[in-house]
Design an enzyme around this catalytic site. Structure first.
Site, PDB file in Angstrom:
ATOM      1  CB  SER A  81     -32.776  -9.701 -23.297  1.00 22.18           C
ATOM      2  OG  SER A  81     -33.952 -10.243 -22.740  1.00 22.18           O
ATOM      3  NE  ARG A 319     -31.449  -2.851 -20.657  1.00 16.81           N
ATOM      4  CZ  ARG A 319     -32.581  -2.628 -19.996  1.00 16.81           C
ATOM      5  NH1 ARG A 319     -32.805  -1.442 -19.470  1.00 16.81           N
ATOM      6  NH2 ARG A 319     -33.483  -3.574 -19.871  1.00 16.81           N
ATOM      7  N   GLY A 335     -28.284  -9.821 -21.305  1.00 15.44           N
ATOM      8  CA  GLY A 335     -29.369 -10.774 -21.494  1.00 15.44           C
ATOM      9  C   GLY A 335     -29.186 -12.029 -20.674  1.00 15.44           C
TER      10      GLY A 335
END
Length: 390
Positions: A81, A319, A335
């Site tokens: 991710s 984030r 990720g």
């Protein structure tokens, strides 16, 4: 420290520890923090740290089960991710160019899906669209299966090619979790759509646009200038990893027994635009440092990217971590794909970064307790000073 752990599907286990030579100065606290991941059961780890003392690079564990060699510290790996941060950056570059409006309905750009007109581009990047996650979801205390993404079903389908439209249409066949903008829920489908949005607006494949804007060699006259990330690529449906790399393994239950499979080779099309890219710790550092220092986006859009949703701490593709014990704010994205995990952290100015790869194996790992503890120790060693990591 509140940290976001890798998704539980990054199952891994123990191995006899090995150590790769570290570049630059001796940093025993960093080596010890990295070794902690091996001690709790991961197969191997590559770590790269940039700070006021320069660059430190190290590795621990094994490159491949049954072989004594440690992971290559210049190895390539699946970044999962962290792909989302790359995709969000390209989308925001297109916003800067006036080719996409951040608060415009996605349906206006991709009419073929007949999306809810309330879903905006911002909601895709921030995970507030309400769209079902095509790889499976958990919301309101309910587990909702998606396309094969774990267990024997994923193993049997790991070389299958999925078309991105197929992924979106599968997600749309499920009821939305909430009205657009009313809540937050992490969904890979959001970033499949974001990558398709890039393709629709530019007329190029998402892979080509990524290469032209971020990956290709430095020296282009185009703004923003590419970074020369020679170890990073969008592999499409190719199952292998080019160049040096560590092997990854998946341990999973089947018919009452535990099985272990080498999952180094897998078709990443299941996570098109959401988790399919391959990179190195060096390239992740170069990219994230450039992004955080303002080299890839205009200041107002970088500020938008770094503004967290109040329920999630998730901005637009990054984030935000505000609870660092030593003070300050970290920006990050972690990720995984099955077998590979990736860490990518930076201070606000991009001057201090941590990038890492972790590989999984064949015995149980306590991801709920011991993984966060190991990650906390590593983050303290890098961002709070090595004494704080003890």
């Amino acid at each position: 420290m509140a940290v976001t752990a890798l998704v539980v599907t990054l199952l891994a286990g123990g191995s006899a520890p090995g150590t790769a030579a570290a570049a630059g100065q001796d940093r025993p606290a960093l080596q010890e923090a990295m070794q902690r991941f091996i001690d709790i059961g991961f197969t191997g780890m590559q770590l790269r740290v940039h700070d006021e003392r320069g660059e430190w690079v190290g590795g621990a564990g094994l490159r491949e089960l049954g072989e004594p060699a440690p992971p290559p510290t210049n190895g390539r790996f699946r970044i999962g991710s962290n792909t989302k941060t790359f995709v969000a950056t390209v989308v925001l570059q297109l916003v800067a160019e006036g080719r996409i409006a951040l608060d415009a309905p996605v349906a206006g750009y991709l009419p073929r899906f007949e999306l809810d007109p309330g879903i905006t581009v911002r909601m895709l990047l921030q995970h507030t669209s309400g769209l079902f996650n095509h790889t499976g979801d958990y919301y309101g205390g309910k587990v909702m299966p998606g396309l094969p993404s774990t267990g024997q079903e994923w193993v049997d389908n790991r070389f299958r090619t999925y078309q991105p439209d197929e992924l979106v249409r599968f997600a749309l066949s499920r009821e939305p979790l909430f009205p657009p903008g009313r809540d937050w829920n992490y969904s890979n489908t959001n970033y499949v759509l974001a990558a398709l949005l890039i393709e629709e607006v530019t007329g190029h494949s998402y892979a080509e646009e990524m290469r032209r804007r971020i990956l290709e060699p430095v020296g282009s006259d185009r703004e923003p200038r590419p970074l020369g990330l020679s170890g990073t690529e969008v592999p499409g449906t190719r199952t292998g990893i080019r160049g040096p790399h560590a092997h990854a393994y998946y341990r999973y239950p089947d018919a009452g027994q535990w099985k272990t499979v080498d999952v180094t080779r897998q078709n990443p099309s299941l996570v098109f635009g959401a988790g399919d890219m391959i990179s190195t710790t060096r390239d992740l550092h170069t990219f994230f440092s450039a992004l955080m220092s303002g080299k890839l986006l205009p200041a107002p859009l970088l500020a938008e990217m770094r503004t967290p949703h109040d329920k999630s701490g998730f901005g637009l593709g990054v984030r935000v971590e505000n609870s660092v014990p030593c003070g300050g704010t970290l920006y990050f994205h972690n990720g995984n794909t099955i077998g590979y995990g990736a860490l990518m952290y930076s201070t606000a100015d991009g001057r201090r970064t941590l990038t890492a790869s972790i590989t999984g194996v064949d015995t149980e790992v306590d991801l709920a307790t011991k993984f966060p503890q190991a990650l906390d120790k590593l983050l303290k060693a890098v961002f709070c000073g090595e004494r704080a990591a003890g």
